[in-house]
Design a protein around this motif. Structure first.
Motif, PDB file in Angstrom:
ATOM      1  N   THR A  27       0.878  -1.234   0.249  1.00 11.67           N
ATOM      2  CA  THR A  27       0.166   0.285  -0.098  1.00 11.67           C
ATOM      3  C   THR A  27       1.016   1.279  -0.154  1.00 11.67           C
ATOM      4  O   THR A  27       1.580   1.496   0.203  1.00 11.67           O
ATOM      5  N   ILE A  28       0.121   2.423  -0.114  1.00 10.36           N
ATOM      6  CA  ILE A  28       0.547   3.661  -0.592  1.00 10.36           C
ATOM      7  C   ILE A  28      -0.593   4.592  -0.184  1.00 10.36           C
ATOM      8  O   ILE A  28      -1.428   4.350  -0.418  1.00 10.36           O
ATOM      9  N   GLN A  29       0.304   5.140   1.072  1.00 12.30           N
ATOM     10  CA  GLN A  29      -0.854   6.619   1.616  1.00 12.30           C
ATOM     11  C   GLN A  29      -0.723   7.428   1.314  1.00 12.30           C
ATOM     12  O   GLN A  29       0.229   8.364   0.478  1.00 12.30           O
ATOM     13  N   HIS A  30      -2.015   7.927   0.223  1.00 13.84           N
ATOM     14  CA  HIS A  30      -1.718   9.141  -0.927  1.00 13.84           C
ATOM     15  C   HIS A  30      -2.934   9.887   0.541  1.00 13.84           C
ATOM     16  O   HIS A  30      -4.100  10.174   0.437  1.00 13.84           O
ATOM     17  N   LEU A  47       3.953   4.706 -11.190  1.00 14.82           N
ATOM     18  CA  LEU A  47       1.855   4.845 -10.308  1.00 14.82           C
ATOM     19  C   LEU A  47       1.967   6.228 -10.795  1.00 14.82           C
ATOM     20  O   LEU A  47       2.036   7.209  -9.794  1.00 14.82           O
ATOM     21  N   ALA A  48       1.265   6.410 -11.461  1.00 16.39           N
ATOM     22  CA  ALA A  48       1.080   8.651 -10.928  1.00 16.39           C
ATOM     23  C   ALA A  48      -0.570   8.096 -10.556  1.00 16.39           C
ATOM     24  O   ALA A  48      -1.599   7.660 -11.358  1.00 16.39           O
ATOM     25  N   ALA A  49      -0.392   9.443  -9.499  1.00 18.96           N
ATOM     26  CA  ALA A  49      -2.021   8.615  -8.872  1.00 18.96           C
ATOM     27  C   ALA A  49      -2.485  10.751  -9.336  1.00 18.96           C
ATOM     28  O   ALA A  49      -1.840  11.638  -8.743  1.00 18.96           O
ATOM     29  N   ALA A  50      -3.979  10.681  -9.511  1.00 24.37           N
ATOM     30  CA  ALA A  50      -4.152  12.192  -9.700  1.00 24.37           C
ATOM     31  C   ALA A  50      -5.213  12.920  -8.792  1.00 24.37           C
ATOM     32  O   ALA A  50      -6.139  11.359  -8.240  1.00 24.37           O
ATOM     33  N   LEU A  57       3.802  10.925  -8.686  1.00 23.53           N
ATOM     34  CA  LEU A  57       4.389   9.895  -8.988  1.00 23.53           C
ATOM     35  C   LEU A  57       5.021   9.586  -8.201  1.00 23.53           C
ATOM     36  O   LEU A  57       5.855   9.793  -7.896  1.00 23.53           O
ATOM     37  N   TYR A  58       4.711   7.987  -7.987  1.00 21.85           N
ATOM     38  CA  TYR A  58       5.148   6.987  -7.367  1.00 21.85           C
ATOM     39  C   TYR A  58       6.748   6.111  -7.898  1.00 21.85           C
ATOM     40  O   TYR A  58       5.890   5.789  -9.001  1.00 21.85           O
ATOM     41  N   ASP A  59       7.543   5.630  -7.157  1.00 18.34           N
ATOM     42  CA  ASP A  59       8.158   4.659  -8.178  1.00 18.34           C
ATOM     43  C   ASP A  59       8.180   3.215  -7.212  1.00 18.34           C
ATOM     44  O   ASP A  59       7.764   2.919  -6.485  1.00 18.34           O
ATOM     45  N   ILE A  60       7.166   2.259  -8.325  1.00 15.49           N
ATOM     46  CA  ILE A  60       6.441   0.947  -8.358  1.00 15.49           C
ATOM     47  C   ILE A  60       7.877   0.013  -7.430  1.00 15.49           C
ATOM     48  O   ILE A  60       7.483  -0.286  -6.577  1.00 15.49           O
ATOM     49  N   ARG A  61       8.757  -0.033  -8.274  1.00 16.22           N
ATOM     50  CA  ARG A  61      10.334  -0.540  -7.403  1.00 16.22           C
ATOM     51  C   ARG A  61      10.437  -0.139  -6.278  1.00 16.22           C
ATOM     52  O   ARG A  61      10.556  -1.317  -5.075  1.00 16.22           O
ATOM     53  N   PRO A  85       6.407  10.027  -2.988  1.00 15.31           N
ATOM     54  CA  PRO A  85       6.397   9.831  -4.099  1.00 15.31           C
ATOM     55  C   PRO A  85       7.722  10.662  -5.069  1.00 15.31           C
ATOM     56  O   PRO A  85       8.348  11.419  -4.381  1.00 15.31           O
ATOM     57  N   ALA A  86       8.038   9.853  -5.881  1.00  9.48           N
ATOM     58  CA  ALA A  86       9.494  10.613  -6.375  1.00  9.48           C
ATOM     59  C   ALA A  86       9.213  11.896  -7.137  1.00  9.48           C
ATOM     60  O   ALA A  86       9.872  12.344  -7.663  1.00  9.48           O
ATOM     61  N   MET A  87       8.222  12.542  -7.659  1.00  8.37           N
ATOM     62  CA  MET A  87       8.203  13.577  -8.444  1.00  8.37           C
ATOM     63  C   MET A  87       6.168  13.974  -7.637  1.00  8.37           C
ATOM     64  O   MET A  87       5.471  13.392  -7.993  1.00  8.37           O
ATOM     65  N   THR A  88       5.942  15.564  -7.766  1.00  8.40           N
ATOM     66  CA  THR A  88       4.953  15.959  -8.131  1.00  8.40           C
ATOM     67  C   THR A  88       4.713  17.251  -8.709  1.00  8.40           C
ATOM     68  O   THR A  88       5.618  17.919  -8.982  1.00  8.40           O
ATOM     69  N   PHE A  89       3.170  17.194  -9.172  1.00  6.14           N
ATOM     70  CA  PHE A  89       3.845  17.873 -10.241  1.00  6.14           C
ATOM     71  C   PHE A  89       2.249  18.910 -10.414  1.00  6.14           C
ATOM     72  O   PHE A  89       0.748  18.254  -9.560  1.00  6.14           O
ATOM     73  N   GLU A  90       2.358  20.376  -9.815  1.00  5.45           N
ATOM     74  CA  GLU A  90       1.846  21.411  -8.887  1.00  5.45           C
ATOM     75  C   GLU A  90       1.580  22.034  -9.759  1.00  5.45           C
ATOM     76  O   GLU A  90       2.525  22.766 -10.656  1.00  5.45           O
ATOM     77  N   GLY A  91       0.085  22.581 -10.416  1.00  9.10           N
ATOM     78  CA  GLY A  91      -0.131  23.726 -11.326  1.00  9.10           C
ATOM     79  C   GLY A  91      -1.775  23.775 -11.693  1.00  9.10           C
ATOM     80  O   GLY A  91      -1.977  24.850 -11.684  1.00  9.10           O
TER      81      GLY A  91
END
Length: 321
Positions: A27-30, A47-50, A57-61, A85-91
């Motif tokens: 599991t990943i807590q979002h 895996l990207a979660a909107a 963006l989460y690193d699956i491995r 997350p490995a990356m976050t997209f803000e905008g």
């Protein structure tokens, strides 16, 4: 890692499932918000979660490596925490409703209730383009030619955006003021399907000549008596799946004038999302009844039910290529 199956929704938890056994493998807590949509990159790395405002963006491995963490590590180093997350997209300034990756995962497109469609550089999270609708955008898909985006909105508009020309080249309104919730484009770019709040599906033939796309109406049909939440063409383009507020998902034959092939019954509430297996023989669905189901389309039976979400499951992602 041959099959990646993930689901999420209103319990702020992304769950990875062993597709065959039905066991939740990690599991990943979002924590930000509910998760509205999940997408897996074609290389199965991310895996990207909107959610509300952000795409994470989460690193699956990494998630696989740190299942023993259970979110107990509060450090800021993402290498030590499964939930970071490995990356976050803000905008975006409102719910992100959908997302899709370019074929090589170099860029990503998102739609939002803030009325925009945005194109992002995945390698360095930044907005490259932003296109405006005049109402909440419910879905955006990438044309297989990788040069056009197709989006639909709450006012019933479909717009096609040419990335080369950097402008809207087509504007369709199937039914005035009837919200369009979902779009799907055929894997070979030959067909576009849209589903609306009245349960109607619209189908267009798509053709590209000299990089110019033309659309020809093919058919309109009533697929459900209530809201359509999702439309999805199978990889082999032989089937169309529709999900609905009527508690069912349905499969339609694209080769037989969109005749109904089967109704998948068993969910107890709204069915929000679905994903075909690579061979188009199975469908996974996510439902407000908290359950995710795997269906065998040859007999319309539930092969597996995935139990673990504490609130409605509204999105699912599958990569079994």
């Amino acid at each position: 890692m041959s099959v990646i199956l993930a689901s999420a929704g209103y319990d702020h938890t992304i769950r990875f499932w062993d597709a065959l056994t039905g066991v939740c493998s990690r599991t990943i807590q979002h924590t930000d918000s509910q998760v509205n949509r999940l997408e897996i990159t074609s290389d199965k790395r991310f895996l990207a979660a909107a959610g509300n405002l952000y795409v994470r963006l989460y690193d699956i491995r990494q998630a696989a490596t740190h299942t023993t963490n259970n979110g107990s590590n509060n450090g800021t180093n993402s290498n030590n925490n499964n939930n970071n997350p490995a990356m976050t997209f803000e905008g975006h300034t409102n719910n992100v409703t959908s997302l899709a990756f370019q074929v090589e995962n170099k860029w990503m497109v998102t739609s939002s209730e803030d009325g925009t469609v945005k194109v992002w550089d995945v390698r360095a999270p930044s907005v490259q383009r932003s296109y405006k609708h005049h109402s909440p955008v419910n879905e955006v898909v990438i044309h297989p030619n990788q040069g056009e985006l197709i989006s639909c909105d709450q006012d019933g508009n479909i717009r096609i955006w040419d990335l080369g020309e950097n402008q809207c080249t087509h504007h369709l309104i199937p039914e005035d003021d009837v919200p369009l919730n979902s779009l799907s484009v055929a894997s070979d770019g030959s067909m576009l399907v849209a589903g609306n709040n009245k349960g109607n599906c619209y189908v267009w033939k798509m053709q590209s000549q000299r990089d110019i796309t033309s659309l020809t109406p093919v058919t309109k049909f009533r697929s459900h008596s209530k809201y359509i939440t999702r439309v999805l063409l199978s990889t082999d383009i032989k089937h169309l799946a529709t999900c609905s507020a009527d508690h069912t998902a349905r499969i339609w034959s694209t080769e037989n004038n969109f005749n109904l092939e089967t109704t998948l019954q068993g969910h107890q509430r709204w069915v929000w999302d679905c994903a075909f297996s690579a061979d188009s023989a199975y469908l996974v669905t996510a439902c407000s009844d908290h359950y995710v189901r795997l269906w065998d389309l040859s007999n319309s039976e539930t092969v597996r039910q995935y139990n673990g979400h504490h609130k409605g499951a509204v999105c699912v992602a599958l990569n079994d290529v």
